[in-house]
Design a protein around this motif. Structure first.
Motif, mmCIF file in Angstrom:
data_model
loop_
_atom_site.group_PDB
_atom_site.id
_atom_site.type_symbol
_atom_site.label_atom_id
_atom_site.label_comp_id
_atom_site.label_asym_id
_atom_site.label_seq_id
_atom_site.Cartn_x
_atom_site.Cartn_y
_atom_site.Cartn_z
ATOM 1 N N PHE A 71 8.437 -7.428 -4.226
ATOM 2 C CA PHE A 71 8.344 -6.269 -3.360
ATOM 3 C C PHE A 71 9.223 -6.499 -2.136
ATOM 4 N N SER A 72 9.921 -5.443 -1.721
ATOM 5 C CA SER A 72 10.788 -5.524 -0.541
ATOM 6 C C SER A 72 10.446 -4.407 0.417
ATOM 7 N N HIS A 73 10.601 -4.716 1.689
ATOM 8 C CA HIS A 73 10.394 -3.718 2.741
ATOM 9 C C HIS A 73 11.486 -3.961 3.776
ATOM 10 N N PHE A 74 12.380 -2.989 3.919
ATOM 11 C CA PHE A 74 13.564 -3.172 4.766
ATOM 12 C C PHE A 74 13.309 -2.839 6.232
ATOM 13 N N LYS A 75 12.148 -2.283 6.544
ATOM 14 C CA LYS A 75 11.840 -1.932 7.928
ATOM 15 C C LYS A 75 10.679 -2.756 8.470
ATOM 16 N N ALA A 76 10.481 -3.924 7.924
ATOM 17 C CA ALA A 76 9.403 -4.806 8.398
ATOM 18 C C ALA A 76 9.767 -5.369 9.764
ATOM 19 N N GLN A 77 8.744 -5.711 10.516
ATOM 20 C CA GLN A 77 8.941 -6.351 11.809
ATOM 21 C C GLN A 77 8.022 -7.559 11.888
ATOM 22 N N GLU A 78 8.493 -8.592 12.563
ATOM 23 C CA GLU A 78 7.647 -9.761 12.761
ATOM 24 C C GLU A 78 6.328 -9.310 13.385
ATOM 25 N N ASN A 79 5.244 -9.897 12.937
ATOM 26 C CA ASN A 79 3.865 -9.603 13.355
ATOM 27 C C ASN A 79 3.268 -8.370 12.688
ATOM 28 N N ASP A 80 4.021 -7.663 11.817
ATOM 29 C CA ASP A 80 3.396 -6.634 10.992
ATOM 30 C C ASP A 80 2.328 -7.309 10.131
ATOM 31 N N ILE A 81 1.350 -6.536 9.697
ATOM 32 C CA ILE A 81 0.293 -7.080 8.844
ATOM 33 C C ILE A 81 0.663 -6.864 7.379
ATOM 34 N N LEU A 82 0.746 -7.953 6.632
ATOM 35 C CA LEU A 82 0.920 -7.912 5.184
ATOM 36 C C LEU A 82 -0.483 -7.888 4.586
ATOM 37 N N ARG A 83 -0.758 -6.883 3.758
ATOM 38 C CA ARG A 83 -2.089 -6.723 3.163
ATOM 39 C C ARG A 83 -1.956 -6.688 1.648
ATOM 40 N N LEU A 84 -2.670 -7.575 0.973
ATOM 41 C CA LEU A 84 -2.670 -7.653 -0.486
ATOM 42 C C LEU A 84 -4.096 -7.408 -0.965
ATOM 43 N N GLU A 85 -4.271 -6.437 -1.827
ATOM 44 C CA GLU A 85 -5.583 -6.117 -2.385
ATOM 45 C C GLU A 85 -5.580 -6.449 -3.870
ATOM 46 N N VAL A 86 -6.504 -7.285 -4.306
ATOM 47 C CA VAL A 86 -6.612 -7.646 -5.714
ATOM 48 C C VAL A 86 -7.706 -6.779 -6.338
ATOM 49 N N HIS A 87 -7.348 -6.100 -7.437
ATOM 50 C CA HIS A 87 -8.263 -5.176 -8.101
ATOM 51 C C HIS A 87 -8.451 -5.566 -9.563
ATOM 52 N N ASP A 88 -9.575 -5.124 -10.116
ATOM 53 C CA ASP A 88 -9.867 -5.234 -11.549
ATOM 54 C C ASP A 88 -9.868 -3.823 -12.112
ATOM 55 N N GLU A 89 -8.945 -3.541 -13.037
ATOM 56 C CA GLU A 89 -8.874 -2.207 -13.631
ATOM 57 C C GLU A 89 -10.037 -2.006 -14.591
ATOM 58 N N ASP A 90 -10.737 -0.901 -14.413
ATOM 59 C CA ASP A 90 -11.841 -0.522 -15.300
ATOM 60 C C ASP A 90 -11.637 0.925 -15.740
ATOM 61 N N THR A 91 -12.433 1.364 -16.700
ATOM 62 C CA THR A 91 -12.277 2.702 -17.271
ATOM 63 C C THR A 91 -12.460 3.808 -16.239
ATOM 64 N N PHE A 92 -13.508 3.730 -15.429
ATOM 65 C CA PHE A 92 -13.797 4.813 -14.484
ATOM 66 C C PHE A 92 -13.398 4.485 -13.047
ATOM 67 N N PHE A 93 -13.794 3.326 -12.549
ATOM 68 C CA PHE A 93 -13.490 2.930 -11.181
ATOM 69 C C PHE A 93 -12.993 1.496 -11.162
ATOM 70 N N ASP A 94 -11.898 1.268 -10.482
ATOM 71 C CA ASP A 94 -11.385 -0.092 -10.347
ATOM 72 C C ASP A 94 -12.178 -0.832 -9.269
ATOM 73 N N ASP A 95 -12.461 -2.106 -9.532
ATOM 74 C CA ASP A 95 -13.214 -2.923 -8.586
ATOM 75 C C ASP A 95 -12.253 -3.656 -7.654
ATOM 76 N N LEU A 96 -12.577 -3.669 -6.369
ATOM 77 C CA LEU A 96 -11.825 -4.445 -5.388
ATOM 78 C C LEU A 96 -12.399 -5.858 -5.382
ATOM 79 N N LEU A 97 -11.583 -6.843 -5.740
ATOM 80 C CA LEU A 97 -12.043 -8.230 -5.835
ATOM 81 C C LEU A 97 -11.840 -9.005 -4.546
#
Length: 129
Positions: A71-97
């Protein structure tokens, strides 16, 4: 002779908000938990500041997934918050792990993050100006 103060202010303002390129890569998780449907179908959503950078493919039935996406972001700035969300794909609702957040710094960095529901997310990023 005209004052050069407005020009100086313009230059200083542009220096304080310098944009950089963020590159996120080498995403992998060890030890994702199983759910009622079996082994986790994991994927990761990626954000930097207010920008949504996208998500990885779903890695089906794998407690230790590894993704090749970058993943690339060309307008990032030092001290921006990088956020990564890990999910489990399910049939109806994905779970946030779990969620990993970090202020980004210039240079190349490697991190591990422990997920709330179990497992460890590993990733690397480079922020260059």
């Amino acid at each position: 002779m005209a004052s050069s103060l407005p020009l100086l202010l313009l230059v200083l303002c542009s220096l304080t908000a310098a944009e950089a390129q963020l590159r996120l890569y080498n995403l992998r998780v060890r030890g994702l938990p199983s759910d009622l449907m079996g082994i986790t179908d994991g994927y990761v959503k990626v954000f930097c500041g207010s920008a949504n950078l996208g998500e990885t493919s779903v890695n089906h039935n794998n407690a230790n997934p590894w993704w090749t996406e970058e993943f690339s972001h060309f307008k990032a700035q030092e001290n921006d918050i990088l956020r990564l969300e890990v999910h489990d794909e399910d049939t109806f609702f994905d779970d946030l792990l779990g969620v990993c957040q970090r202020q980004i710094k210039v240079g190349t960095h490697e991190h591990d993050c422990y997920l709330k529901e179990g497992g460890t997310l590993h990733y690397m990023y480079t922020l260059s100006v």
